[in-house]
Design a protein around this motif. Structure first.
Motif, mmCIF file in Angstrom:
data_model
loop_
_atom_site.group_PDB
_atom_site.id
_atom_site.type_symbol
_atom_site.label_atom_id
_atom_site.label_comp_id
_atom_site.label_asym_id
_atom_site.label_seq_id
_atom_site.Cartn_x
_atom_site.Cartn_y
_atom_site.Cartn_z
ATOM 1 N N ALA A 1 0.945 -1.240 -0.119
ATOM 2 C CA ALA A 1 0.214 0.011 -0.039
ATOM 3 C C ALA A 1 0.946 1.301 0.056
ATOM 4 O O ALA A 1 0.666 2.037 -0.783
ATOM 5 C CB ALA A 1 -0.937 -0.096 1.223
ATOM 6 N N THR B 1 -5.288 1.056 -7.494
ATOM 7 C CA THR B 1 -6.384 -0.201 -7.033
ATOM 8 C C THR B 1 -5.543 -1.314 -6.588
ATOM 9 O O THR B 1 -6.187 -1.965 -5.797
ATOM 10 C CB THR B 1 -6.999 -0.344 -8.338
ATOM 11 N N HIS C 1 -5.918 -2.632 -2.809
ATOM 12 C CA HIS C 1 -7.101 -3.176 -2.386
ATOM 13 C C HIS C 1 -7.476 -4.494 -3.154
ATOM 14 O O HIS C 1 -7.701 -5.560 -2.370
ATOM 15 C CB HIS C 1 -8.297 -2.126 -2.981
ATOM 16 N N GLN C 2 -6.981 -4.527 -4.286
ATOM 17 C CA GLN C 2 -7.259 -5.813 -5.001
ATOM 18 C C GLN C 2 -6.178 -7.010 -4.375
ATOM 19 O O GLN C 2 -6.915 -8.103 -4.081
ATOM 20 C CB GLN C 2 -6.597 -5.751 -6.583
ATOM 21 N N VAL D 1 -8.262 -8.001 -1.302
ATOM 22 C CA VAL D 1 -9.460 -9.032 -1.525
ATOM 23 C C VAL D 1 -9.165 -10.418 -1.926
ATOM 24 O O VAL D 1 -9.765 -11.213 -1.421
ATOM 25 C CB VAL D 1 -10.309 -8.146 -2.678
#
Length: 228
Positions: free
Chosen positions: A175, A212, A215-216, A219
């Motif tokens: 991140a 993105t 976050h990907q 998940v």
């Protein structure tokens, strides 16, 4: 009688990517001091292919955040074994000199009079993107690349979209790395790929952008080892 040490790069974990010179060193060894990543899977793969190695195997493998055998102890082990007259192979994942602390082991042994040979290996920084179909340079698209460690948080990195960044050991700091790189010329829309467990049974690719990808990854449950 004085032995010797060979620092051998095992490559990314596929025994087919071990060099012939590396294989010859393993065949001649009395002791193999092996890492966890790359090295152990290469030894297992060679055995599965019918390659018989007579050497004793000492596992000094490291897990993220947990050093099974401290680096200082590994250094001393190599010297002790060589001074006992043993032919020692220090089998390291990837290439010994690419974030592998091979230079430290080389200097420690030579400072104590132990002869050392270095056998380069194929680094995951190049081979893992390749198996996922990602060239690090491409005419008209990417003119250079930089390999950095994500073990510590990066603060800045120059270059634009034509400058490929390869991040090793970077899942835990993903991140921060993505945010830092997005602030520069690359921008948040710069494409990113994460290749998990390259050449292993869990190989998987996650593709996104700097905006993105964190976050990907969360998940999808992206885990080490991975090349970003």
């Amino acid at each position: 009688m004085s032995g010797r040490v060979a620092l051998v790069g095992a490559g990314p974990g596929d025994p087919g990517l071990l060099t012939i010179r590396g294989l010859r060193a393993l065949e001649a060894a009395d002791v193999i001091v092996a890492d966890r990543l790359g090295a152990r899977s290469v030894l297992d793969g060679l055995a599965a292919d019918g390659v018989e190695l007579s050497a004793e195997v000492v596992d000094v493998g490291k897990l993220p955040g947990h050093h099974a055998v401290p680096q200082d102890a590994i250094n001393e082990l190599l010297v002790t074994l060589a001074r006992d007259g043993r032919r020692v192979v220090r089998l390291k994942g990837g290439d010994p000199y690419i974030f592998g602390r091979g230079g430290e082991e080389l200097a420690y042994c030579r400072d104590r009079g132990v002869d050392v040979e270095v056998v380069p290996g194929i680094t995951s920084a190049v081979s893992v993107p390749a198996i996922a179909g990602i060239p690090l340079t491409h005419r008209g698209l990417a003119t250079t690349f930089t390999v950095v460690t994500g073990h510590d948080q990066i603060r800045s990195l120059s270059g634009g979209p034509d400058h490929t960044v390869v991040l090793l050991m970077g899942v835990g700091t993903l991140a921060n790395s993505a945010t830092t790189l997005a602030r520069g010329e690359r921008g948040g829309e710069c494409p990113v790929a994460i290749v998990e467990d390259g050449y292993g049974p869990r190989q998987r690719v996650t593709i996104g952008t700097l905006d993105t990808i964190a976050h990907q990854a969360a998940v999808r449950g992206v885990r080490s080892p991975a090349v970003v």
